[in-house]
Motif scaffolding. Structure first.
Motif, short mmCIF file in Angstrom:
data_model
loop_
_atom_site.label_atom_id
_atom_site.label_comp_id
_atom_site.label_asym_id
_atom_site.label_seq_id
_atom_site.Cartn_x
_atom_site.Cartn_y
_atom_site.Cartn_z
N UNK A 28 68.66 9.23 -16.62
CA UNK A 28 69.15 9.87 -18.06
C UNK A 28 69.29 11.15 -17.43
N UNK A 29 69.78 12.03 -18.66
CA UNK A 29 70.04 13.77 -18.17
C UNK A 29 68.39 13.94 -18.51
N UNK A 30 67.72 15.27 -17.32
CA UNK A 30 67.28 16.31 -17.16
C UNK A 30 65.49 15.35 -17.45
N UNK A 31 65.60 14.22 -16.53
CA UNK A 31 64.23 13.55 -16.70
C UNK A 31 63.16 13.79 -15.11
N UNK A 32 62.34 13.98 -15.55
CA UNK A 32 61.46 14.24 -15.01
C UNK A 32 60.37 13.42 -13.99
N UNK A 33 60.33 13.11 -12.58
CA UNK A 33 59.93 11.97 -11.84
C UNK A 33 59.15 12.17 -10.87
N UNK A 34 57.22 11.63 -11.59
CA UNK A 34 56.41 12.82 -10.68
C UNK A 34 56.04 11.77 -9.08
N UNK A 35 55.92 12.50 -8.37
CA UNK A 35 54.98 12.13 -7.33
C UNK A 35 54.41 10.84 -7.31
N UNK A 36 54.73 9.77 -6.38
CA UNK A 36 54.68 8.19 -6.30
C UNK A 36 54.74 7.11 -7.31
N UNK A 37 55.27 7.49 -7.63
CA UNK A 37 56.65 6.92 -9.16
C UNK A 37 57.37 6.09 -8.86
N UNK A 38 57.17 4.88 -8.80
CA UNK A 38 58.88 3.63 -8.51
C UNK A 38 58.80 3.12 -9.76
N UNK A 39 60.11 2.69 -10.29
CA UNK A 39 60.50 2.55 -10.51
C UNK A 39 61.73 1.53 -10.91
N UNK A 40 61.32 0.63 -11.13
CA UNK A 40 61.93 -1.11 -11.49
C UNK A 40 63.52 -1.31 -11.20
N UNK A 41 64.14 -2.20 -10.78
CA UNK A 41 65.55 -2.30 -10.64
C UNK A 41 65.91 -2.71 -12.24
N UNK A 42 67.09 -1.97 -12.40
CA UNK A 42 67.93 -2.31 -14.36
C UNK A 42 66.96 -1.48 -14.81
N UNK A 43 65.98 -0.24 -14.09
CA UNK A 43 65.52 0.06 -15.69
C UNK A 43 66.90 1.64 -16.42
N UNK A 44 66.00 1.09 -17.57
CA UNK A 44 67.26 3.48 -18.11
C UNK A 44 65.90 3.48 -18.26
N UNK A 45 66.19 4.99 -17.81
CA UNK A 45 64.52 6.35 -18.38
C UNK A 45 66.14 7.03 -19.28
N UNK A 46 65.50 7.13 -20.64
CA UNK A 46 65.85 7.94 -21.36
C UNK A 46 65.87 9.67 -21.28
N UNK A 47 67.09 10.46 -21.61
CA UNK A 47 66.92 11.54 -21.61
C UNK A 47 66.15 12.88 -21.57
N UNK A 48 65.24 12.95 -20.65
CA UNK A 48 64.70 14.44 -20.86
C UNK A 48 61.97 13.29 -20.58
N UNK A 49 63.12 12.70 -20.49
CA UNK A 49 61.64 12.07 -20.24
C UNK A 49 60.76 12.05 -19.53
#
Length: 183
Positions: free
Chosen positions: A134-155
């Motif tokens: 979702x809007x304005x997330x920050x994803x750090x180096x080395x992260x894997x986000x599993x299939x079908x996951x939802x990451x909330x806004x500004x996470x």
């Protein structure tokens, strides 16, 4: 992957990489950034010319900032909104039908602040199939986000997130299972 030993004295990337990024910057400013919004195939062509792997039906909008297209692997039918930034100093893989919303920052590079030279190093990021950032997330180096996951806004995602979970927060953590209704 460490790219330099001393980021104060040395270039973090080889000359060939820096020249290619200058060329990409020119092409991005002239041909990519101001292309009409519906011209997704045209932008996919430009990305492929710079070494990106781009699946069928992918929608990369003109306002997406991309550091190095040759470090991108975009799955079929994924969508990346204007205002998203793919800081692809290392490899970024985005899966089938994944959605990257506006303002999201996917960052593969960081520095080792425990070493005197503050060396730059990169870690790949994998965003699974059918993920929604979702809007304005920050994803750090080395992260894997599993299939079908939802990451909330500004996470702020600092570690791997499990498949088929709704996750949010600073730092991001799993909150509940993502359940899809039958259509």
């Amino acid at each position: 992957m460490q790219t330099s030993n001393d980021s104060y004295k040395e270039a973090s990337f080889p000359l060939s990489n820096r020249i290619l990024r200058v060329l990409w910057g020119i092409v991005y400013q002239i041909f990519f950034r101001y292309s009409p919004r519906p011209f997704h195939g045209y932008r996919a062509f430009i990305l492929r010319c710079f070494g990106a792997t781009v699946g069928k039906g992918t929608h990369v909008y003109p306002g997406v900032k991309i550091w190095a297209p040759w470090m991108l692997e975009l799955g079929d039918e994924c969508g990346i909104a204007s205002g998203a930034e793919l800081y692809s100093q290392g490899k970024i893989t985005i899966g089938y039908r994944a959605i990257i919303s506006q303002g999201t920052y996917v960052c593969t590079g960081t520095h080792d602040y425990t070493k005197r030279g503050h060396p730059l190093y990169t870690k790949p990021i994998v965003i699974g199939d059918k993920v929604w950032l979702a809007a304005y997330c920050f994803i750090h180096p080395g992260v894997t986000i599993g299939q079908g996951a939802v990451i909330g806004a500004r996470s702020v995602v600092t570690k791997d997130m499990p498949a088929w979970m709704v996750c949010a927060g600073h730092p991001c953590k799993p909150l509940k299972e993502r359940v899809m209704e039958n259509e």
